[in-house]
Design a protein around this motif. Structure first.
Motif, PDB file in Angstrom:
ATOM      1  N   ASN A  25       0.815  -1.223   0.000  1.00 45.21           N
ATOM      2  CA  ASN A  25       0.000   0.000   0.000  1.00 45.21           C
ATOM      3  C   ASN A  25       0.845   1.268   0.000  1.00 45.21           C
ATOM      4  O   ASN A  25       0.331   2.353  -0.278  1.00 45.21           O
ATOM      5  N   LEU A  26       2.111   1.146   0.327  1.00 40.60           N
ATOM      6  CA  LEU A  26       3.007   2.307   0.348  1.00 40.60           C
ATOM      7  C   LEU A  26       3.648   2.455  -1.022  1.00 40.60           C
ATOM      8  O   LEU A  26       4.358   1.559  -1.484  1.00 40.60           O
ATOM      9  N   GLY A  27       3.410   3.582  -1.681  1.00 40.45           N
ATOM     10  CA  GLY A  27       3.977   3.771  -3.014  1.00 40.45           C
ATOM     11  C   GLY A  27       3.412   2.795  -4.030  1.00 40.45           C
ATOM     12  O   GLY A  27       4.143   2.325  -4.909  1.00 40.45           O
ATOM     13  N   TRP A  28       2.118   2.478  -3.896  1.00 39.72           N
ATOM     14  CA  TRP A  28       1.495   1.533  -4.819  1.00 39.72           C
ATOM     15  C   TRP A  28       1.601   2.045  -6.261  1.00 39.72           C
ATOM     16  O   TRP A  28       1.542   3.246  -6.497  1.00 39.72           O
ATOM     17  N   PRO A  29       1.826   1.212  -7.268  1.00 41.88           N
ATOM     18  CA  PRO A  29       1.846  -0.248  -7.226  1.00 41.88           C
ATOM     19  C   PRO A  29       3.223  -0.858  -6.964  1.00 41.88           C
ATOM     20  O   PRO A  29       3.346  -2.064  -6.852  1.00 41.88           O
ATOM     21  N   THR A  30       4.267  -0.012  -6.915  1.00 39.95           N
ATOM     22  CA  THR A  30       5.606  -0.565  -6.707  1.00 39.95           C
ATOM     23  C   THR A  30       5.763  -1.117  -5.302  1.00 39.95           C
ATOM     24  O   THR A  30       6.309  -2.191  -5.086  1.00 39.95           O
ATOM     25  N   GLY A  31       5.248  -0.360  -4.319  1.00 37.71           N
ATOM     26  CA  GLY A  31       5.381  -0.778  -2.937  1.00 37.71           C
ATOM     27  C   GLY A  31       6.738  -0.418  -2.360  1.00 37.71           C
ATOM     28  O   GLY A  31       7.700  -0.150  -3.081  1.00 37.71           O
ATOM     29  N   THR A  32       6.806  -0.399  -1.051  1.00 38.21           N
ATOM     30  CA  THR A  32       8.070  -0.146  -0.355  1.00 38.21           C
ATOM     31  C   THR A  32       7.980  -0.844   0.997  1.00 38.21           C
ATOM     32  O   THR A  32       7.429  -1.940   1.085  1.00 38.21           O
ATOM     33  N   SER A  33       8.482  -0.251   2.047  1.00 37.44           N
ATOM     34  CA  SER A  33       8.424  -0.899   3.354  1.00 37.44           C
ATOM     35  C   SER A  33       8.173   0.132   4.437  1.00 37.44           C
ATOM     36  O   SER A  33       8.429   1.328   4.264  1.00 37.44           O
ATOM     37  N   VAL A  34       7.688  -0.350   5.573  1.00 36.67           N
ATOM     38  CA  VAL A  34       7.438   0.528   6.714  1.00 36.67           C
ATOM     39  C   VAL A  34       8.747   1.066   7.269  1.00 36.67           C
ATOM     40  O   VAL A  34       8.785   2.130   7.881  1.00 36.67           O
ATOM     41  N   VAL A 196      17.594  -9.130  10.436  1.00 34.80           N
ATOM     42  CA  VAL A 196      16.529  -8.257  10.956  1.00 34.80           C
ATOM     43  C   VAL A 196      16.354  -7.044  10.049  1.00 34.80           C
ATOM     44  O   VAL A 196      15.221  -6.630   9.760  1.00 34.80           O
ATOM     45  N   LEU A 197      17.454  -6.462   9.588  1.00 30.44           N
ATOM     46  CA  LEU A 197      17.355  -5.344   8.650  1.00 30.44           C
ATOM     47  C   LEU A 197      16.607  -5.765   7.383  1.00 30.44           C
ATOM     48  O   LEU A 197      15.750  -5.036   6.870  1.00 30.44           O
ATOM     49  N   TRP A 198      16.924  -6.947   6.882  1.00 34.07           N
ATOM     50  CA  TRP A 198      16.283  -7.459   5.670  1.00 34.07           C
ATOM     51  C   TRP A 198      14.795  -7.670   5.890  1.00 34.07           C
ATOM     52  O   TRP A 198      13.961  -7.224   5.094  1.00 34.07           O
ATOM     53  N   GLN A 199      14.434  -8.352   6.987  1.00 32.06           N
ATOM     54  CA  GLN A 199      13.033  -8.637   7.242  1.00 32.06           C
ATOM     55  C   GLN A 199      12.238  -7.378   7.580  1.00 32.06           C
ATOM     56  O   GLN A 199      11.024  -7.333   7.397  1.00 32.06           O
ATOM     57  N   SER A 200      12.926  -6.350   8.088  1.00 30.97           N
ATOM     58  CA  SER A 200      12.249  -5.082   8.370  1.00 30.97           C
ATOM     59  C   SER A 200      11.932  -4.319   7.095  1.00 30.97           C
ATOM     60  O   SER A 200      11.083  -3.424   7.102  1.00 30.97           O
ATOM     61  N   GLY A 201      12.614  -4.661   5.998  1.00 28.97           N
ATOM     62  CA  GLY A 201      12.343  -4.024   4.718  1.00 28.97           C
ATOM     63  C   GLY A 201      13.309  -2.923   4.335  1.00 28.97           C
ATOM     64  O   GLY A 201      13.032  -2.145   3.420  1.00 28.97           O
ATOM     65  N   TYR A 202      14.476  -2.873   4.985  1.00 32.27           N
ATOM     66  CA  TYR A 202      15.421  -1.804   4.672  1.00 32.27           C
ATOM     67  C   TYR A 202      16.104  -1.979   3.328  1.00 32.27           C
ATOM     68  O   TYR A 202      16.671  -1.038   2.789  1.00 32.27           O
ATOM     69  N   PHE A 203      16.072  -3.184   2.773  1.00 36.45           N
ATOM     70  CA  PHE A 203      16.767  -3.433   1.512  1.00 36.45           C
ATOM     71  C   PHE A 203      15.837  -3.367   0.308  1.00 36.45           C
ATOM     72  O   PHE A 203      16.234  -3.682  -0.808  1.00 36.45           O
ATOM     73  N   ILE A 204      14.587  -2.974   0.532  1.00 36.47           N
ATOM     74  CA  ILE A 204      13.638  -2.850  -0.579  1.00 36.47           C
ATOM     75  C   ILE A 204      13.881  -1.532  -1.308  1.00 36.47           C
ATOM     76  O   ILE A 204      13.892  -0.468  -0.691  1.00 36.47           O
ATOM     77  N   VAL A 205      14.095  -1.600  -2.609  1.00 37.84           N
ATOM     78  CA  VAL A 205      14.285  -0.390  -3.411  1.00 37.84           C
ATOM     79  C   VAL A 205      13.335  -0.440  -4.594  1.00 37.84           C
ATOM     80  O   VAL A 205      12.866  -1.505  -4.996  1.00 37.84           O
ATOM     81  N   SER A 206      13.068   0.718  -5.147  1.00 33.23           N
ATOM     82  CA  SER A 206      12.167   0.774  -6.293  1.00 33.23           C
ATOM     83  C   SER A 206      12.921   0.429  -7.569  1.00 33.23           C
ATOM     84  O   SER A 206      14.143   0.265  -7.572  1.00 33.23           O
ATOM     85  N   GLU A 207      12.181   0.345  -8.660  1.00 27.81           N
ATOM     86  CA  GLU A 207      12.815   0.041  -9.944  1.00 27.81           C
ATOM     87  C   GLU A 207      13.770   1.137 -10.379  1.00 27.81           C
ATOM     88  O   GLU A 207      14.678   0.918 -11.169  1.00 27.81           O
ATOM     89  N   GLN A 208      13.570   2.328  -9.838  1.00 26.57           N
ATOM     90  CA  GLN A 208      14.446   3.437 -10.205  1.00 26.57           C
ATOM     91  C   GLN A 208      15.776   3.382  -9.457  1.00 26.57           C
ATOM     92  O   GLN A 208      16.674   4.160  -9.730  1.00 26.57           O
ATOM     93  N   GLY A 209      15.910   2.470  -8.471  1.00 18.79           N
ATOM     94  CA  GLY A 209      17.160   2.375  -7.737  1.00 18.79           C
ATOM     95  C   GLY A 209      17.211   3.405  -6.616  1.00 18.79           C
ATOM     96  O   GLY A 209      16.213   3.982  -6.214  1.00 18.79           O
ATOM     97  N   LEU A 210      18.402   3.613  -6.109  1.00 20.02           N
ATOM     98  CA  LEU A 210      18.607   4.521  -4.984  1.00 20.02           C
ATOM     99  C   LEU A 210      19.215   5.834  -5.455  1.00 20.02           C
ATOM    100  O   LEU A 210      20.070   5.851  -6.335  1.00 20.02           O
ATOM    101  N   ARG A 211      18.800   6.903  -4.821  1.00 20.77           N
ATOM    102  CA  ARG A 211      19.415   8.206  -5.065  1.00 20.77           C
ATOM    103  C   ARG A 211      20.025   8.690  -3.761  1.00 20.77           C
ATOM    104  O   ARG A 211      19.410   8.587  -2.704  1.00 20.77           O
ATOM    105  N   VAL A 212      21.230   9.189  -3.839  1.00 12.55           N
ATOM    106  CA  VAL A 212      21.915   9.672  -2.652  1.00 12.55           C
ATOM    107  C   VAL A 212      21.775  11.186  -2.592  1.00 12.55           C
ATOM    108  O   VAL A 212      22.134  11.891  -3.524  1.00 12.55           O
ATOM    109  N   SER A 213      21.238  11.668  -1.487  1.00 13.20           N
ATOM    110  CA  SER A 213      21.120  13.113  -1.307  1.00 13.20           C
ATOM    111  C   SER A 213      21.644  13.485   0.060  1.00 13.20           C
ATOM    112  O   SER A 213      21.472  12.732   1.024  1.00 13.20           O
ATOM    113  N   GLY A 214      22.319  14.597   0.150  1.00  9.67           N
ATOM    114  CA  GLY A 214      22.810  15.059   1.431  1.00  9.67           C
ATOM    115  C   GLY A 214      24.132  14.456   1.848  1.00  9.67           C
ATOM    116  O   GLY A 214      24.646  14.781   2.924  1.00  9.67           O
ATOM    117  N   PHE A 215      24.711  13.598   1.018  1.00  8.70           N
ATOM    118  CA  PHE A 215      25.978  12.979   1.396  1.00  8.70           C
ATOM    119  C   PHE A 215      27.064  14.045   1.503  1.00  8.70           C
ATOM    120  O   PHE A 215      27.294  14.805   0.578  1.00  8.70           O
TER     121      PHE A 215
END
Length: 255
Positions: A25-34, A196-215
């Protein structure tokens, strides 16, 4: 806080899937994690089964902040108890820890207000040595702290893992023949945190990949422990200024 609430609100109504922290339900239809809405995955997952009986607008941010302050005091006392047998010293030391400026400064970011996890890691570092407790109890205690930290926020998990590595390094310095056991235990504990990080959903990314901001902008100034943020009504502005506007994220003034 609205983002954290909405992350939980949409996650609670999502069907269970794998990993459990995922939310279609988060970012439907791609979805993400809590996890990626900083909605404190450990509480979100524990409360999700209660969705049918919870109020429609139920939120746990206030409870979490209260819990963080209570546990800050609890582990503050435990840390001081290792350092001093004096009850007044333990209470005064824990009081200073509860009034820690960095903790107060993190009030706006609930997940990162769990400084008690860092205190728990410091307590285990100070308390546990190969001579004072069993290897099994040490492993279970470290696994609990690392797992809870990973299910709260990856920044906290990394800090806990660093203290954990330091504790094992100290044990090896005491007994050089224990390096294989220490390495094996660190591997187990790092695996627990990673799972635990994996099951929490921290490794879920969208099809667009990751963008780094503020580094490079969001960082900690090396003078942060000596650098008050903003100004004081009594003393005026501090003697130092941040190198970038984003270094408020590294606020660590000792007060």
């Amino acid at each position: 806080w609205a983002v954290h609430f909405m992350g939980w609100h949409l996650y609670r109504g999502s069907p269970w899937t794998s990993p459990p922290g995922a939310a279609a339900n988060l970012g439907w239809p791609t979805g993400t994690s809590v996890a990626l809405t900083d909605s404190i995955p450990i509480l979100a997952a524990l409360l999700k089964p209660l969705d049918p009986v919870l109020p429609p607008t139920f939120q746990y941010i206030g409870f979490w902040l209260l819990l963080c302050y209570v546990l800050q005091g609890v582990f503050g006392v435990l840390v001081m108890r290792v350092l001093s047998p004096s009850m007044p010293a333990q209470i005064l030391g824990a009081s200073l820890i509860v009034m820690s400026p960095p903790l107060i400064g993190r009030f706006g970011h609930p997940a990162l207000s769990a400084h008690w996890l860092l205190l728990a890691a410091v307590w285990l570092y100070l308390r546990d040595t190969p001579q004072t407790s069993s290897a099994c109890s040490q492993l279970v205690a470290w696994a609990l702290v690392a797992g809870i930290a990973a299910a709260t926020h990856p920044y906290l998990a990394l800090m806990v893992l660093i203290v954990m590595v330091a504790a094992h390094a100290r044990w090896v310095m005491v007994d050089s023949s224990a390096w294989r056991r220490a390495a094996a235990r660190l591997s187990v504990l790092a695996t627990v945190a990673g799972l635990v990080l994996w099951q929490s959903g921290y490794f879920i990314v969208s099809e667009q990949g990751l963008r780094v901001s503020g580094f490079g902008e969001y960082s900690m100034n090396l003078l942060a422990p000596l650098m008050p943020a903003g100004t004081s009504l009594v003393f005026g502005a501090g003697p130092f200024s941040y190198a970038t506007a984003g270094q408020y994220e590294g606020y660590a003034y000792l007060g």
